[in-house]
Motif scaffolding. Structure first.
Motif, mmCIF file in Angstrom:
data_model
loop_
_atom_site.group_PDB
_atom_site.id
_atom_site.type_symbol
_atom_site.label_atom_id
_atom_site.label_comp_id
_atom_site.label_asym_id
_atom_site.label_seq_id
_atom_site.Cartn_x
_atom_site.Cartn_y
_atom_site.Cartn_z
ATOM 1 N N ILE A 206 0.770 -1.209 -0.035
ATOM 2 C CA ILE A 206 0.173 0.098 0.079
ATOM 3 C C ILE A 206 0.846 1.195 -0.086
ATOM 4 C CG2 ILE A 206 -1.663 1.240 1.407
ATOM 5 C CD1 ILE A 206 -3.268 -1.233 1.790
ATOM 6 N N PRO A 207 1.839 1.357 0.927
ATOM 7 C CA PRO A 207 2.764 2.457 0.727
ATOM 8 C C PRO A 207 3.327 2.660 -0.606
ATOM 9 C CG PRO A 207 3.321 1.193 2.818
ATOM 10 C CD PRO A 207 2.236 0.611 2.135
ATOM 11 N N LEU A 208 3.775 1.592 -1.066
ATOM 12 C CA LEU A 208 4.364 1.624 -2.593
ATOM 13 C C LEU A 208 3.395 2.311 -3.563
ATOM 14 C CD1 LEU A 208 6.803 0.912 -3.936
ATOM 15 C CD2 LEU A 208 5.925 -1.423 -4.509
ATOM 16 N N SER A 209 1.969 1.724 -3.361
ATOM 17 C CA SER A 209 0.996 2.418 -4.249
ATOM 18 C C SER A 209 0.788 3.972 -4.265
ATOM 19 C CB SER A 209 -0.350 1.763 -4.053
ATOM 20 O OG SER A 209 -0.316 0.349 -3.669
ATOM 21 N N TYR A 210 1.084 4.488 -3.174
ATOM 22 C CA TYR A 210 1.057 5.815 -2.595
ATOM 23 C C TYR A 210 2.387 6.460 -3.526
ATOM 24 C CZ TYR A 210 -2.869 5.609 0.309
ATOM 25 O OH TYR A 210 -4.116 5.396 1.196
ATOM 26 N N ASP A 211 3.344 5.813 -3.064
ATOM 27 C CA ASP A 211 4.777 6.212 -3.567
ATOM 28 C C ASP A 211 4.667 6.383 -5.288
ATOM 29 O OD1 ASP A 211 7.048 7.204 -3.371
ATOM 30 O OD2 ASP A 211 8.131 5.230 -3.270
ATOM 31 N N LEU A 212 4.080 5.351 -5.873
ATOM 32 C CA LEU A 212 4.028 5.437 -7.310
ATOM 33 C C LEU A 212 2.709 6.158 -7.879
ATOM 34 C CD1 LEU A 212 5.070 1.330 -7.878
ATOM 35 C CD2 LEU A 212 6.397 3.554 -8.252
ATOM 36 N N ARG A 213 1.970 6.557 -7.182
ATOM 37 C CA ARG A 213 0.547 7.362 -7.230
ATOM 38 C C ARG A 213 -0.166 6.316 -8.271
ATOM 39 N NH1 ARG A 213 1.030 12.054 -5.244
ATOM 40 N NH2 ARG A 213 -0.942 12.888 -6.813
ATOM 41 N N ASP A 214 -0.090 5.090 -7.866
ATOM 42 C CA ASP A 214 -0.840 3.867 -8.834
ATOM 43 C C ASP A 214 -2.181 3.743 -8.064
ATOM 44 O OD1 ASP A 214 -1.527 1.486 -10.167
ATOM 45 O OD2 ASP A 214 0.306 1.710 -11.033
ATOM 46 N N LYS A 215 -3.426 4.133 -8.622
ATOM 47 C CA LYS A 215 -4.654 4.030 -8.084
ATOM 48 C C LYS A 215 -4.966 2.529 -8.242
ATOM 49 C CE LYS A 215 -6.811 7.629 -9.806
ATOM 50 N NZ LYS A 215 -7.991 8.605 -10.079
ATOM 51 N N LYS A 216 -4.736 2.261 -9.634
ATOM 52 C CA LYS A 216 -5.400 0.902 -9.870
ATOM 53 C C LYS A 216 -4.531 -0.292 -9.018
ATOM 54 C CE LYS A 216 -4.859 1.778 -14.574
ATOM 55 N NZ LYS A 216 -3.977 1.534 -15.844
ATOM 56 N N GLY A 217 -3.374 -0.145 -8.713
ATOM 57 C CA GLY A 217 -2.617 -1.140 -7.870
ATOM 58 C C GLY A 217 -3.298 -1.116 -6.461
ATOM 59 N N LEU A 218 -3.759 0.141 -6.017
ATOM 60 C CA LEU A 218 -4.226 0.107 -4.735
ATOM 61 C C LEU A 218 -5.373 -0.335 -4.685
ATOM 62 C CD1 LEU A 218 -4.077 1.560 -1.941
ATOM 63 C CD2 LEU A 218 -5.045 3.613 -2.897
ATOM 64 N N ALA A 219 -6.191 0.049 -5.888
ATOM 65 C CA ALA A 219 -7.823 -0.796 -5.640
ATOM 66 C C ALA A 219 -7.342 -2.296 -5.781
ATOM 67 C CB ALA A 219 -8.310 -0.457 -6.880
ATOM 68 N N PHE A 220 -6.491 -2.790 -6.524
ATOM 69 C CA PHE A 220 -6.375 -4.449 -6.546
ATOM 70 C C PHE A 220 -6.062 -4.834 -5.134
ATOM 71 C CE2 PHE A 220 -5.685 -4.311 -11.113
ATOM 72 C CZ PHE A 220 -6.543 -5.447 -11.606
ATOM 73 N N CYS A 221 -5.044 -4.187 -4.245
ATOM 74 C CA CYS A 221 -4.567 -4.483 -3.060
ATOM 75 C C CYS A 221 -6.027 -4.515 -2.079
ATOM 76 C CB CYS A 221 -3.880 -3.427 -2.384
ATOM 77 S SG CYS A 221 -2.194 -3.557 -3.203
ATOM 78 N N ILE A 222 -6.687 -3.516 -2.212
ATOM 79 C CA ILE A 222 -7.879 -3.501 -1.270
ATOM 80 C C ILE A 222 -9.088 -4.493 -1.651
ATOM 81 C CG2 ILE A 222 -9.941 -2.142 -0.961
ATOM 82 C CD1 ILE A 222 -8.348 0.457 -1.156
#
Lengths: 626, 183
Positions: A206-222
């Motif tokens: 999750i911190p990496l998603s924020y770092d890369l500003r990747d919303k899709k990745g964050l959504a997948f994680c959730i």
């Protein structure tokens, strides 16, 4: 004109991406020419990431990734081949040396070759695949009967640091893919899913998603975390099914909403929607499923073991505490309307969850299962004055309640309920038009109401089905059935009364004469059908009259559809008209004489209506454009 | 991505994580095998395939399915996923389960060993199926089917190493007393 020496205005990520997309759109629409676009672009100081974000994964990266994946598949196949001639130490040495060699080369390429950056990233991906192969090789060397999930977890654990090291989305997506694979593999393992492993992966991704500003990745994680929760709950409930199965998922949905309130700052706002949408989707799924599965409630005794019982409570309590902490944290900030609404609703979500958990499983009535849904929908309306959730709940009731009460020996009653629910939805739509001029909400309600209504009448129009209904008829002794029947019927009579004066042309959006006539007649249809099945067999006259009535209703709506220029009304009514005519034509129980009478009389009726419309063409009003 | 953006330390740390995971994995298993007590047990094989690891024979042992009416047990209700300890007793040339418990067992006798496993399936008051992590024996591609035919007609034994924590590893496989060697 912009002064070249004037300091450029700095753009934030969100605005930069918005402006970037808008400039592209304006350019395509010829609002701007190339030089104007260029001048606007040079006017601002663009963040570096904004340009990169516009092209998700460059072609070269994709091409190289495919090449690397093929090599990786080859390596894994080589390991699966089991090179028995080599000693364990030699095999292990080859893997380790290979890894170090690939990573050193990748590092040198990334540091020294600015024109081969993508190749460097691809080499790291290759190293990650080799590392995965190494895990399976070790398992093979030592004949370890490890489950698939443990290996994938270790693989993911090794890949994530590289995603951090090179900030590459290719490595990041590989880590997410492994995370998803791990969660799926957890469903087949013998060991109970361990939350600590989930926290480790999420804590890194999750911190990496924020770092890369990747919303899709964050959504997948959730979403993957939600899937993990479902899988672990399924593991606990192996002994049987219970409505309490949904509790951890429900609490997770509430937590996501609370977390969305922590994303109000300018740099975090772009992630808010992900948490909010995921939370709403999870809560909606769970709340709508609970009444259906509520009938199967058997209580927590189906939890398979004391260990599972403990895990259930630990997970549930942790999610509650996390939600409360988020709520308290966000309450100290200046929340917007949606944020305030979420914080106000959280206690009611907890009440609804507690109700599902603590109210005894042997509920006196099936309808008692609806309480959580009704509570949440009502409180949402109370605090927001938005009817959105209430409408969804009403539609859900109209579509699911009759089916939930299905008694397969008494299907007639189910279709009577569907007919009533259809009329209710349709009239509720008109009520919204009359009272609130809410035409968009009304449109959906009317369409779904018409579909339910036409479908139920279609079922009643079959002589064979009617015969079956008649033979098995008896009044329902179900309290739930009569409660639903009375509630919906009372609402229909109320709407009928309210709509009696809402007629065109007195009201611009009022009912046409044929619609007004149908709304007056339709409420009596379910009662007439019930009475008929109670006292009379489903003979020729029943079938004839029901079909004539049904065809009359359809023609009425087709006419109204033409007069209003409403395509949906015409199409739905016309499709059902074709359906009923074809069904009657091929219905074997009906003699050809009866068919002839029905078709000729209906045909004459339609022809007459057509002539009247044609003659009064100039008087036909287009009341509302679509 | 910019040139020179990468820190060598972060990069080295990432490499170290992967190397450490692999090395610790290997070291742990090697230590367990070297320090463990070696026993030979009867096995009942099957022949599946792993997509990542190739052909393997799936092994089952006499102590894989434990009848609670025949062994000492500290509870009737074991559950799936629970860690258990099984005391094995040497009876003649074979090792049979003597006790099962969800807490650590000890034994000083030479003819007894403690092996740890995880409950795969439990039938309260009746029996417990346990897996010990020694249910796989990997073979070169194509040999699985050949071995399957062989072992159906012959006696199969497996040499296990069980360390002091009860962790077991497969060392060798024997058919009719002869070691199977694929080299």
């Amino acid at each position: 004109m912009h002064d070249e020496h004037h300091p450029k205005r700095k753009l934030h990520g969100l605005f930069a991406r918005w402006l970037d997309s808008q400039l592209n759109a304006w350019r395509k629409a010829d609002i701007l020419n190339a030089s104007e676009e260029e001048r606007i672009r040079t006017f601002y100081d663009w963040p570096q990431t904004a340009q990169a974000k516009s092209s998700p994964l460059p072609f070269i990266v994709v091409l190289q990734a495919i090449g690397v994946l093929l090599i990786g598949a080859g390596i894994i196949s080589l390991i699966a081949f089991n090179w028995i001639k080599l000693e364990n130490l030699a095999k292990f040495g080859i893997i380790l040396c290979g890894l170090v060699l690939i990573y050193c080369t990748a590092f040198l390429v990334l540091r020294r070759k600015s024109n081969l950056q993508k190749t460097g990233v691809s080499l790291i991906l290759l190293g990650n695949l080799l590392y995965g192969g190494g895990i399976w090789l070790l398992a093979q060397m030592y004949h370890i009967h490890c489950t698939f999930s443990e290996g994938v977890f270790l693989w993911a654990l090794g890949v994530i640091p590289f995603a951090y090291a090179v900030k590459s989305r290719l490595n990041y997506y590989m880590a997410i893919a492994l995370f998803i694979m791990w969660v799926l593999a957890e469903s087949g393992g013998s060991h109970p899913p361990q939350a600590v492993f989930l926290f480790i992966i999420l804590g890194l991704l999750i911190p990496l998603s924020y770092d890369l500003r990747d919303k899709k990745g964050l959504a997948f994680c959730i979403v993957t975390a939600a899937a993990w929760l479902v899988i672990s709950t399924v593991f606990w409930f192996r002994g049987g099914f219970s409505v309490e199965f949904f509790i951890p998922l429900l609490l997770y949905g509430i937590l996501l909403l609370a977390v969305s309130n922590l994303h109000l700052g300018p740099s975090l706002r772009i992630y808010r929607g992900i948490y909010f949408d995921a939370g709403v989707a999870i809560l909606a799924i769970v709340f709508f499923l609970v009444p259906i599965f509520g009938a199967l409630a058997r209580g927590l005794q189906v939890l398979m073991s004391p260990g599972a019982y403990r895990s259930f409570w630990v997970y549930s309590a942790s999610l509650c505490i996390a939600t409360l902490v988020c709520r308290e944290s966000s309450a100290r900030t200046s929340l917007d309307t949606r944020g305030k609404l979420i914080n106000r609703l959280i206690p009611y979500f907890f009440v609804a969850t507690s109700y599902i958990l603590f109210v005894p499983s042997a509920k006196p009535s099936f309808l008692a299962n609806l309480f959580p849904l009704v509570l949440v929908a009502f409180m949402h309306w109370h605090y927001s004055r938005s009817r959105l959730l209430l409408n969804f709940v009403l539609l859900y009731f109209a579509f699911c309640l009759p089916a939930s009460l299905a008694d397969f020996h008494q299907t007639l009653l189910v279709f009577i309920l569907y007919l009533i629910c259809g009329i209710f939805c349709y009239m509720l739509g008109w009520f919204y038009v009359a009272r609130f001029d809410a035409r968009e909400e009304a449109g959906l309600l009317k369409i779904l109401g018409l579909l339910l209504m036409f479908f139920s009448l279609f079922i009643f129009s079959f002589s064979s089905v009617a015969g079956h209904f008649y033979r098995n008829f008896k009044f329902s002794r179900s309290f739930d059935f009569w409660l639903i029947f009375i509630c919906f019927y009372a609402a229909i009579l109320f709407f009928r009364h309210k709509l009696s004066t809402f007629v065109y042309p007195a009201y611009k959006r009022g009912l046409l004469r044929e619609e007004s006539c149908l709304i007056s007649i339709l409420p009596f249809a379910p009662l007439m059908l019930l009475i008929n099945f109670r006292h009379h067999p489903a003979d020729f006259w029943y079938t004839f009259l029901v079909n004539v009535f049904y065809l009359g209703v359809l023609i009425g709506y087709i006419t109204a559809g033409y007069r209003r220029n409403q395509t949906y009304l015409r199409v739905i009514a016309f499709l059902f008209l074709i359906l009923v005519v074809v069904s009657r034509y091929f219905e074997l129980e009906w003699s050809l004489l009866y068919k002839a009478v029905l078709f000729i009389s209906t045909g004459v009726f339609i022809l007459a209506a057509g002539i009247i419309i044609e003659k009064n063409k100039t008087k036909v009003v287009v009341i509302e454009e679509e | 991505m910019k040139k020179n953006e990468y820190s060598i330390y972060v990069f080295l740390a990432a490499i170290l994580v992967q190397v450490a995971v692999l090395a610790l994995f290997a070291y742990h298993k090697e230590l367990s095998i070297r320090s463990g007590t070696k026993i030979i047990v009867e096995a009942i094989p099957q022949d599946p395939r792993s997509i990542f690891r190739g052909d393997y024979i799936r092994l089952s042992y006499e102590f894989s399915q434990i009848n609670l009416n025949e062994v000492l047990h500290n509870k009737d209700n074991f559950y799936r996923g629970q860690e258990v300890f099984v005391k094995l007793s040497s009876i003649g040339d074979n090792w049979k389960p003597a006790q099962i418990s969800d807490s650590l067992l000890t034994s000083d006798k030479e003819d007894e060993l403690i092996i740890s496993g995880v409950v795969e399936e439990a039938y309260p008051g009746k029996s417990v199926n346990v897996i010990y992590g020694i249910e796989s024996y990997f073979v070169p591609e194509g040999k699985g089917r050949y071995l399957e035919k062989q072992i159906l007609q012959h006696n199969v034994q497996v040499k296990l190493s069980i360390d002091k924590r009860g962790e077991a590893s497969v060392c060798k496989i024997f058919i009719d007393g002869h070691e199977v060697n694929f080299r």
